[in-house]
Design an enzyme around this catalytic site. Structure first.
Site, PDB file in Angstrom:
ATOM      1  N   TYR A   1       0.829  -1.250  -0.026  1.00 26.45           N
ATOM      2  CA  TYR A   1      -0.151   0.056  -0.039  1.00 26.45           C
ATOM      3  C   TYR A   1       0.977   1.162   0.043  1.00 26.45           C
ATOM      4  O   TYR A   1       0.551   2.080  -0.733  1.00 26.45           O
ATOM      5  CB  TYR A   1      -0.977   0.100   1.366  1.00 26.45           C
ATOM      6  CG  TYR A   1      -2.071   1.250   1.174  1.00 26.45           C
ATOM      7  CD1 TYR A   1      -2.982   1.221   0.360  1.00 26.45           C
ATOM      8  CD2 TYR A   1      -1.791   2.214   2.300  1.00 26.45           C
ATOM      9  CE1 TYR A   1      -3.957   2.223   0.253  1.00 26.45           C
ATOM     10  CE2 TYR A   1      -2.957   3.087   2.249  1.00 26.45           C
ATOM     11  CZ  TYR A   1      -3.819   3.331   1.441  1.00 26.45           C
ATOM     12  OH  TYR A   1      -4.627   4.332   1.416  1.00 26.45           O
TER      13      TYR A   1
ATOM     14  N   LYS B   1       1.356   3.382  -3.384  1.00 26.34           N
ATOM     15  CA  LYS B   1       0.865   4.975  -3.433  1.00 26.34           C
ATOM     16  C   LYS B   1       1.854   5.862  -3.853  1.00 26.34           C
ATOM     17  O   LYS B   1       1.601   6.752  -4.554  1.00 26.34           O
ATOM     18  CB  LYS B   1       0.031   5.119  -2.118  1.00 26.34           C
ATOM     19  CG  LYS B   1      -1.081   4.564  -1.959  1.00 26.34           C
ATOM     20  CD  LYS B   1      -2.370   5.208  -2.846  1.00 26.34           C
ATOM     21  CE  LYS B   1      -3.711   4.681  -2.158  1.00 26.34           C
ATOM     22  NZ  LYS B   1      -4.667   5.346  -3.060  1.00 26.34           N
TER      23      LYS B   1
ATOM     24  N   ASN C   1     -13.480   0.570  14.431  1.00 29.11           N
ATOM     25  CA  ASN C   1     -13.242  -0.711  15.455  1.00 29.11           C
ATOM     26  C   ASN C   1     -13.872  -0.383  16.691  1.00 29.11           C
ATOM     27  O   ASN C   1     -14.606  -1.164  17.301  1.00 29.11           O
ATOM     28  CB  ASN C   1     -11.848  -0.994  15.380  1.00 29.11           C
ATOM     29  CG  ASN C   1     -11.137  -1.875  14.460  1.00 29.11           C
ATOM     30  OD1 ASN C   1     -11.815  -2.349  13.528  1.00 29.11           O
ATOM     31  ND2 ASN C   1      -9.962  -1.980  14.418  1.00 29.11           N
ATOM     32  N   PHE C   2     -13.285   0.887  17.171  1.00 29.34           N
ATOM     33  CA  PHE C   2     -13.937   1.300  18.574  1.00 29.34           C
ATOM     34  C   PHE C   2     -15.201   1.630  18.657  1.00 29.34           C
ATOM     35  O   PHE C   2     -15.933   1.105  19.694  1.00 29.34           O
ATOM     36  CB  PHE C   2     -12.861   2.791  18.973  1.00 29.34           C
ATOM     37  CG  PHE C   2     -11.535   2.615  19.112  1.00 29.34           C
ATOM     38  CD1 PHE C   2     -10.919   1.250  19.445  1.00 29.34           C
ATOM     39  CD2 PHE C   2     -10.895   3.595  19.481  1.00 29.34           C
ATOM     40  CE1 PHE C   2      -9.727   1.068  19.752  1.00 29.34           C
ATOM     41  CE2 PHE C   2      -9.531   3.598  19.971  1.00 29.34           C
ATOM     42  CZ  PHE C   2      -9.025   2.164  20.036  1.00 29.34           C
TER      43      PHE C   2
ATOM     44  N   THR D   1      -0.195   5.529  23.148  1.00 33.85           N
ATOM     45  CA  THR D   1       0.248   6.551  23.049  1.00 33.85           C
ATOM     46  C   THR D   1       0.652   7.257  21.594  1.00 33.85           C
ATOM     47  O   THR D   1       0.880   8.447  21.537  1.00 33.85           O
ATOM     48  CB  THR D   1       1.606   6.821  23.985  1.00 33.85           C
ATOM     49  OG1 THR D   1       2.713   5.849  23.587  1.00 33.85           O
ATOM     50  CG2 THR D   1       1.427   6.592  25.326  1.00 33.85           C
ATOM     51  N   GLN D   2       0.475   6.200  20.587  1.00 34.84           N
ATOM     52  CA  GLN D   2       0.771   6.577  19.362  1.00 34.84           C
ATOM     53  C   GLN D   2      -0.449   7.649  18.795  1.00 34.84           C
ATOM     54  O   GLN D   2      -1.659   7.414  19.434  1.00 34.84           O
ATOM     55  CB  GLN D   2       0.764   5.446  18.526  1.00 34.84           C
ATOM     56  CG  GLN D   2      -0.553   4.539  18.146  1.00 34.84           C
ATOM     57  CD  GLN D   2      -0.605   3.480  19.275  1.00 34.84           C
ATOM     58  OE1 GLN D   2      -0.012   3.837  20.318  1.00 34.84           O
ATOM     59  NE2 GLN D   2      -1.078   2.510  18.894  1.00 34.84           N
TER      60      GLN D   2
END
Length: 328
Positions: A145, A149, A190-191, A208-209
């Site tokens: 990907y 791109k 997802n969340f 933390t990302q």
């Protein structure tokens, strides 16, 4: 003036939202999709519009349509989808770009490439501006990907240099909103689905990302503004929301807005997952007069409302399969 516009990947999340907006503006829209990840329900409401037509075709096949503009959004955009067939993903990006560019060359029409913030990889520069060349692993599991791109961007600018094509390249950062697939693997979907279903919210890594989240209506406005800008605006241009959130902050907001009692659990961080992602949109502000207007909480409220309907339908189907007496 109303135009006839091709949107490849038009049954996908962003593509279907573009199709709907262009129809609202009075244009004729040709939606092309092979439905590998696009969804028929995304365009079902558009089929009765006389100015909308659906073309079932893979972008790796030669394209012959009579149009005035092209938005190229054909490519799986979530890791679980683009890694399922990495060679197919790379072909979609490279062979697909060649086919689109040849159509643009034949008709001498503007073509906009939906590129991605993934071209920056796991960045060493923060925030990321268009002048940054990125930090991408060319042989990792995301390379089909990321490098696909990047290769498409190369082709677009080589066609401009060699043939003078009116090309435009937009680098799209994390986008969310209605018409997202509930199991596409991207973090907002997802969340929200996990919270509404009462399942644990899965955070990969320690949370933390960081990411920045752009509501789809804002992104669509930016893409259309770029397409309709002057020929001197070629990009690449970052399109995204310049507000930064940790993944843990996003999870907490989703739990609050859904009033969910779901727990947060942690899983190992995927290979080459970026630690930071934040767009510098100064060029888009200056050249397009564009900036996002919808804040994260407002956009999440709208997105949750959409997914509440999706999850309710899924629950009804599951109940019906296990008990045919359940009303449909």
């Amino acid at each position: 003036m109303n135009k006839r516009i091709l949107v490849t990947g038009g049954a996908g999340f962003v593509g279907s939202n573009i199709c709907a907006r262009l129809l609202e503006q009075g244009h004729h829209v040709v939606c092309m999709d092979n439905f590998s990840t696009g969804a028929e329900q995304n365009v079902a409401a558009l089929l009765d519009n006389a100015r909308f037509s659906l073309l079932r075709q893979d972008i790796t096949q030669a394209i012959a349509v009579d149009v005035d503009q092209i938005y190229n959004l054909a490519c799986p955009a979530s890791p679980i989808h683009y890694q399922a067939d990495p060679i197919g993903t790379l072909k979609t990006n490279v062979v697909g770009a060649l086919n689109i560019l040849e159509l643009s060359r034949q008709r001498n029409i503007p073509v906009l490439q939906a590129s991605t913030s993934e071209v920056y990889g796991d960045p060493h520069v923060h925030p990321q501006s268009e002048s940054y060349w990125g930090n991408v692993n060319p042989i990792g599991p995301r390379a089909c990907y990321d490098e696909g791109k990047r290769s498409a961007e190369t082709l677009f600018f080589d066609y401009r240099r060699q043939f003078g094509l009116p090309v435009k390249v937009a680098r799209i950062f994390n986008t969310y909103g209605p018409r997202m697939h509930p199991s596409d693997g991207r973090v907002v979907a997802n969340f929200v689905v996990q919270a509404l279903s009462g399942r644990d919210l899965t955070i990969y890594g320690d949370g933390t990302q960081t990411r920045s989240f752009c509501y789809v209506d804002d992104l669509v406005a930016g893409l259309i503004a770029m397409m309709n800008s002057g020929p001197e605006v070629t990009g690449p241009l970052n399109l995204g929301n310049p507000e930064e959130f940790t993944i843990r902050e996003l999870a907490d907001i989703v739990l609050e807005l859904t009033n969910s009692s779901s727990r947060i659990v942690h899983q190992p961080l995927p290979t080459d997952d970026p630690r930071q992602r934040l767009p510098d949109i100064a060029k888009a502000r200056r050249l397009l007069g564009w900036a996002p207007t919808i804040r994260l909480r407002e956009g999440l409220v709208r997105t949750i409302a959409y997914f509440e309907t999706v999850v309710a339908k899924q629950s009804l189907v599951t109940a019906y399969v296990s008990d045919p007496s359940v009303p449909r």
